[in-house]
Scaffold this active site. Structure first.
Site, PDB file in Angstrom:
ATOM      1  N   GLU A 289      47.540 -72.617  73.383  1.00  0.00           N
ATOM      2  CA  GLU A 289      46.631 -72.683  74.543  1.00  0.00           C
ATOM      3  C   GLU A 289      45.249 -72.149  74.153  1.00  0.00           C
ATOM      4  OE1 GLU A 289      49.638 -71.981  78.327  1.00  0.00           O
ATOM      5  OE2 GLU A 289      49.163 -70.309  77.002  1.00  0.00           O
ATOM      6  N   TYR A 290      45.268 -71.021  73.446  1.00  0.00           N
ATOM      7  CA  TYR A 290      44.003 -70.397  73.043  1.00  0.00           C
ATOM      8  C   TYR A 290      43.184 -71.370  72.196  1.00  0.00           C
ATOM      9  CZ  TYR A 290      40.641 -67.066  71.142  1.00  0.00           C
ATOM     10  OH  TYR A 290      39.477 -66.435  70.797  1.00  0.00           O
TER      11      TYR A 290
ATOM     12  N   GLU B 247      39.407 -35.376  67.109  1.00  0.00           N
ATOM     13  CA  GLU B 247      39.567 -36.802  66.806  1.00  0.00           C
ATOM     14  C   GLU B 247      40.001 -36.977  65.363  1.00  0.00           C
ATOM     15  OE1 GLU B 247      35.801 -38.684  67.595  1.00  0.00           O
ATOM     16  OE2 GLU B 247      35.762 -37.927  69.640  1.00  0.00           O
TER      17      GLU B 247
ATOM     18  N   LYS C 241      39.497 -38.427  61.729  1.00  0.00           N
ATOM     19  CA  LYS C 241      38.313 -38.825  60.967  1.00  0.00           C
ATOM     20  C   LYS C 241      38.657 -40.098  60.199  1.00  0.00           C
ATOM     21  CE  LYS C 241      34.818 -36.944  57.837  1.00  0.00           C
ATOM     22  NZ  LYS C 241      34.674 -38.102  57.043  1.00  0.00           N
TER      23      LYS C 241
ATOM     24  N   ASP D  22      38.583 -43.129  57.794  1.00  0.00           N
ATOM     25  CA  ASP D  22      38.011 -43.254  56.454  1.00  0.00           C
ATOM     26  C   ASP D  22      37.470 -44.669  56.274  1.00  0.00           C
ATOM     27  OD1 ASP D  22      37.234 -42.565  53.976  1.00  0.00           O
ATOM     28  OD2 ASP D  22      39.231 -42.549  53.084  1.00  0.00           O
TER      29      ASP D  22
ATOM     30  N   GLU E  74      33.139 -46.346  63.488  1.00  0.00           N
ATOM     31  CA  GLU E  74      33.549 -46.510  62.100  1.00  0.00           C
ATOM     32  C   GLU E  74      34.222 -47.870  61.919  1.00  0.00           C
ATOM     33  OE1 GLU E  74      32.772 -43.749  60.472  1.00  0.00           O
ATOM     34  OE2 GLU E  74      33.903 -43.752  58.601  1.00  0.00           O
TER      35      GLU E  74
ATOM     36  N   TYR F  71      33.036 -43.905  68.516  1.00  0.00           N
ATOM     37  CA  TYR F  71      33.270 -42.494  68.815  1.00  0.00           C
ATOM     38  C   TYR F  71      32.052 -41.677  69.216  1.00  0.00           C
ATOM     39  CZ  TYR F  71      32.190 -42.541  63.775  1.00  0.00           C
ATOM     40  OH  TYR F  71      31.622 -42.769  62.555  1.00  0.00           O
TER      41      TYR F  71
ATOM     42  N   LYS G 134      38.337 -31.321  56.461  1.00  0.00           N
ATOM     43  CA  LYS G 134      38.772 -32.286  55.447  1.00  0.00           C
ATOM     44  C   LYS G 134      40.147 -31.893  54.932  1.00  0.00           C
ATOM     45  CE  LYS G 134      36.267 -35.096  53.489  1.00  0.00           C
ATOM     46  NZ  LYS G 134      34.960 -35.287  52.976  1.00  0.00           N
TER      47      LYS G 134
ATOM     48  N   CYS H 197      34.841 -38.344  12.417  1.00  0.00           N
ATOM     49  CA  CYS H 197      34.452 -39.125  13.605  1.00  0.00           C
ATOM     50  C   CYS H 197      35.448 -40.269  13.792  1.00  0.00           C
ATOM     51  CB  CYS H 197      33.041 -39.673  13.423  1.00  0.00           C
ATOM     52  SG  CYS H 197      32.588 -40.826  14.727  1.00  0.00           S
TER      53      CYS H 197
ATOM     54  N   CYS I 104      33.177 -43.651  13.019  1.00  0.00           N
ATOM     55  CA  CYS I 104      32.566 -43.991  11.726  1.00  0.00           C
ATOM     56  C   CYS I 104      33.140 -43.159  10.574  1.00  0.00           C
ATOM     57  CB  CYS I 104      31.053 -43.829  11.800  1.00  0.00           C
ATOM     58  SG  CYS I 104      30.542 -42.109  11.959  1.00  0.00           S
TER      59      CYS I 104
ATOM     60  N   CYS J 280      29.449 -35.621  15.654  1.00  0.00           N
ATOM     61  CA  CYS J 280      29.357 -36.563  14.543  1.00  0.00           C
ATOM     62  C   CYS J 280      27.886 -36.550  14.124  1.00  0.00           C
ATOM     63  CB  CYS J 280      29.762 -37.967  14.998  1.00  0.00           C
ATOM     64  SG  CYS J 280      29.279 -39.216  13.782  1.00  0.00           S
TER      65      CYS J 280
ATOM     66  N   CYS K  97      26.016 -43.855  13.518  1.00  0.00           N
ATOM     67  CA  CYS K  97      27.358 -44.054  14.087  1.00  0.00           C
ATOM     68  C   CYS K  97      27.277 -45.046  15.256  1.00  0.00           C
ATOM     69  CB  CYS K  97      27.919 -42.719  14.570  1.00  0.00           C
ATOM     70  SG  CYS K  97      29.460 -42.895  15.490  1.00  0.00           S
TER      71      CYS K  97
HETATM   72  S1  IVH Z   1      31.131 -38.263  64.767  1.00  0.00           S
HETATM   73  C1  IVH Z   1      26.913 -36.981  65.508  1.00  0.00           C
HETATM   74  N1  IVH Z   1      33.671 -38.951  64.764  1.00  0.00           N
HETATM   75  O1  IVH Z   1      32.644 -39.224  59.187  1.00  0.00           O
HETATM   76  C2  IVH Z   1      28.327 -37.369  65.291  1.00  0.00           C
HETATM   77  N2  IVH Z   1      32.434 -39.325  62.756  1.00  0.00           N
HETATM   78  O2  IVH Z   1      31.623 -37.225  57.260  1.00  0.00           O
HETATM   79  C3  IVH Z   1      28.510 -38.288  64.145  1.00  0.00           C
HETATM   80  N3  IVH Z   1      33.709 -40.386  60.975  1.00  0.00           N
HETATM   81  O3  IVH Z   1      29.254 -40.072  59.364  1.00  0.00           O
HETATM   82  C4  IVH Z   1      29.826 -38.603  63.649  1.00  0.00           C
HETATM   83  N4  IVH Z   1      35.604 -40.588  62.069  1.00  0.00           N
HETATM   84  O4  IVH Z   1      31.023 -42.001  59.457  1.00  0.00           O
HETATM   85  C5  IVH Z   1      32.536 -38.895  64.044  1.00  0.00           C
HETATM   86  N5  IVH Z   1      35.905 -39.569  64.944  1.00  0.00           N
HETATM   87  C6  IVH Z   1      34.789 -39.503  64.232  1.00  0.00           C
HETATM   88  C7  IVH Z   1      34.719 -39.981  62.898  1.00  0.00           C
HETATM   89  C8  IVH Z   1      33.517 -39.860  62.195  1.00  0.00           C
HETATM   90  C9  IVH Z   1      34.965 -40.829  60.919  1.00  0.00           C
HETATM   91  C10 IVH Z   1      32.763 -40.473  59.830  1.00  0.00           C
HETATM   92  C11 IVH Z   1      31.364 -40.876  60.209  1.00  0.00           C
HETATM   93  C12 IVH Z   1      30.516 -39.706  59.782  1.00  0.00           C
HETATM   94  C13 IVH Z   1      31.335 -39.120  58.685  1.00  0.00           C
HETATM   95  C14 IVH Z   1      30.960 -37.685  58.388  1.00  0.00           C
END
Ligand code: IVH
Length: 661
Positions: A31-32, A107, A109, A111, A164, A216, A301, A395, A398, A413, A418
């Protein structure tokens, strides 16, 4: 017809949201497809009725010729980092001291890569990369291809929203499986795959790669809290990571971190930490930012991943100066997102201090999440067959007998001819901070050296005579040869300090090269300077002075310089080079008060070097006032005009980070 087009756009956009965001499809694939087909036909027939949020723009791909620069309305900040419970606690307590009972949003983070999106009256108009935080690149054509991103919001608002772009683990695996079949190099991790897809001129690639996005941050939110802002982002129909949580105490934060440290492998995408954000926007604004980071947020981190693998061998490589370096040959293993097969072991002392033996199982991690580092042996896994490494006497390339350095730690060396040394010397000559020639990477240089195409610096500038021969080489085409030759021609205009650094005179790094270029202005003056004279220069000691005068005393080197000059290579100093950065460039500064660690004149010079401007009076055009002790009325004026103020600590930190002090 216009009515039907509108109706189709509405149904299909809604179907997209339900399918991709809410996991609640209400149309079958057939359908889509048939509705989308109908829409595409109508749009082709009546292009004047095509709507800006038409789902067909996610189907039709677009090829751009270059990435346009985009200036962000508000800078895109990065985040400060914390690495353990103590630092999280510190971050928390510092804020709670001034803002008691504060709540935080936790939140994941993601990657991936940061992106800034703009919607006008609810319609998606632009997406840009972070770039240097102030100016990014327009990637609208690729971001449009992200299936989960709506081209029309649920409200007709103007919006700048950040998030992100990432690739799920599943899509990453599928993408690499496909590349393997096609014989293409594999992506190291989902972040590289996502970034590689976004950095394409042809949006067909982003469309195929199945990218995803979570939003975010709204830089100028009108809500009272970040939590409410996130609810609003959701209401607009934008994808938001469902795992965010409101934390009312430090304990809540630590629990969240613990939970995701354990459960991270179960997520369908990669995360590299946890982001903590102060919830109250008024407090956020009061706290403000440093030049790079908001003070109201930070990123915890995850600890660097540590793995165990076998140290199957240790081999020796020869550097440009002849220095011999032992390198670990490891059983290939994935760590922090990429496969590692080699790691430097620096020198014999290092190997001895770590008690490493060939055949050992070793702990391996990535220092700063980038450089693979052997941490040490797993003693319990030794079986007695491990062998102590014997230093080589000749070496490996050489066969010349090696000599020991003055420090008795390093081996060299001594053979100027060389091949390994020569290749490294050539690679250094063209490298980014030296002559900055694109298109002659390590591999190509080694091949060219072995084929006799480039044996010395001069040959690089004579490559243009062999253009046709190069074009016919496997792996080269007309375009790449032309780009290479252009880059070589361009490098002829470099200022003297680049050439001095490129020549590879022992001990002459970028900094000393610049000092010498500034002082002597022309290589012809420098080549005649004697050792005593050189020693008079600040920062140049006995050894460096001796190295420089020995280099220029050598008849072979004097001939080399003359030949380079005859080939049109500039050997004079261009004057102060300005460097662009997001802290100073194109901003207006006013200095007031006394700074204990730097004279005003010196600070002014540094700001100007980065293309910033220093003026004497504060006005609404001033970007930042730098205030030392006992600031004058300029300080009050800055406060009344709401201009950003940096104190002594802040400017000191910035200069330290830039290695200016
Ligand atoms: S907030 C002013 N929230 O991590 C606020 N960043 O190492 C700006 N990132 O530059 C960022 N998840 O690219 C925020 N839940 C999250 C994130 C996030 C990934 C990234 C983002 C940022 C980098 C910093």
């Amino acid at each position: 017809m216009q009515e039907r087009i509108k109706e189709l756009v509405d149904i299909l956009n809604k179907a997209n949201v339900e399918y991709y965001l809410n996991d609640n499809p209400f149309l079958s694939d057939n359908e889509y497809d048939s509705l989308l087909n109908e829409l595409a036909h109508l749009e082709e027939k009546y292009p004047e009725y095509k709507l800006p949020d038409s789902p067909t723009s996610k189907v039709a791909t677009k090829v751009i010729s270059k990435f346009e620069k985009v200036r962000h309305n508000t800078p895109m900040f990065s985040l400060s980092n914390v690495f353990n419970e103590e630092e999280v606690t510190d971050f928390y307590q510092k804020i709670v001291k001034d803002y008691p009972n504060s709540e935080f949003v936790c939140e994941l983070k993601m990657d991936g890569l940061a992106v800034s999106l703009n919607y006008e009256k609810g319609i998606f108009v632009r997406a840009a990369t972070r770039g240097d935080g102030v100016v990014g690149e327009d990637i609208t054509h690729n971001v449009k291809m992200i299936k989960t991103l709506p081209l029309k919001l649920n409200k007709p608002v103007d919006l700048e929203v950040r998030g992100e772009i990432f690739m799920s683990k599943k899509s990453f695996n599928e993408c690499n499986a496909k590349r393997e079949i096609e014989g293409l190099p594999l992506f190291q991790n989902p972040r590289n795959a996502a970034a590689g897809s976004i950095r394409q001129l042809d949006s067909k690639i982003a469309k195929e790669r199945d990218l995803d996005i979570y939003l975010y941050h709204i830089p100028s939110t009108t809500y009272k809290t970040h939590y409410e802002t996130m609810e609003y982002i959701k209401e607009l129909g934008l994808p938001v990571n469902p795992n965010l949580k409101l934390a009312k105490s430090l304990n809540d934060i630590l629990d969240y971190i613990d939970y995701w440290t354990t459960n991270r492998p179960n997520l369908p995408y990669e995360i590299d930490g946890i982001v903590l954000k102060l919830n109250d926007i008024e407090s956020q604004n009061a706290l403000g930012s440093t030049a790079k980071y908001p003070k109201w947020a930070t990123a915890y981190k995850f600890p660097a991943e540590e793995v165990i693998t076998k140290l199957s061998d240790i081999i020796f490589t020869v550097g440009r100066t002849g220095q011999i370096t032992p390198n670990a040959v490891l059983e290939p293993i994935k760590v922090a997102g990429s496969t590692v097969k080699r790691a430097t072991l620096h020198n014999m002392e290092y190997i001895k201090a770590k008690d490493l033996k060939i055949g050992d199982y070793v702990y391996l991690h990535k220092a700063g999440d980038v450089i693979p580092e052997v941490v040490g042996p797993v003693i319990s896994r030794r079986n007695g067959n491990e062998k102590i490494l014997q230093m080589i006497k000749n070496c490996p390339i050489c066969n010349t007998p090696l000599v020991k350095s003055n420090s008795e730690i390093d081996y060299f060396c001594p053979n100027d001819l060389c091949p390994a040394r020569n290749i490294e010397g050539l690679v250094h000559f063209v490298s980014r901070n030296a002559m900055n020639i694109d298109g002659l990477g390590d591999r190509i240089m080694e091949d060219f050296y072995n084929m006799g195409i480039i044996k010395n610096f001069k040959d690089i500038y004579e490559l243009k005579k062999r253009k046709q021969e190069l074009i016919e080489l496997e792996g080269f085409g007309t375009k790449s040869v032309e780009n290479l030759l252009d880059s070589i021609e361009e490098s002829k205009n470099n200022s003297l300090e680049r050439l001095l650094f490129a020549l590879g005179i022992p001990g002459i790094g970028q900094k000393t090269a610049t000092i010498l270029a500034k002082k002597y202005k022309d290589i012809d003056n420098l080549k005649n300077a004697n050792e005593e004279e050189l020693q008079q220069i600040n920062d140049i000691g006995e050894i460096l002075a001796c190295n420089v005068s020995t280099f220029f005393a050598s008849p072979a080197n004097r001939i080399l310089i003359r030949e380079l000059q005859e080939l049109g290579i500039n050997t004079t100093y261009h004057g102060e080079e300005t460097i662009e950065n997001d802290i100073f460039t194109n901003k207006k500064f006013v200095l007031t008060g006394t700074l204990s660690f730097i004279k005003r004149d010196e600070l002014k010079k540094i700001i100007e070097k980065y293309n910033g401007e220093v003026s004497s009076a504060v006005s609404s055009k001033t970007d930042v006032v730098i205030a030392g002790a006992d600031p004058g009325s300029k300080y009050d004026k800055a406060v009344s005009l709401n201009i950003e103020i940096w104190n002594e600590e802040q400017i000191r930190k910035i200069l330290e980070d830039l290695k200016e002090i």
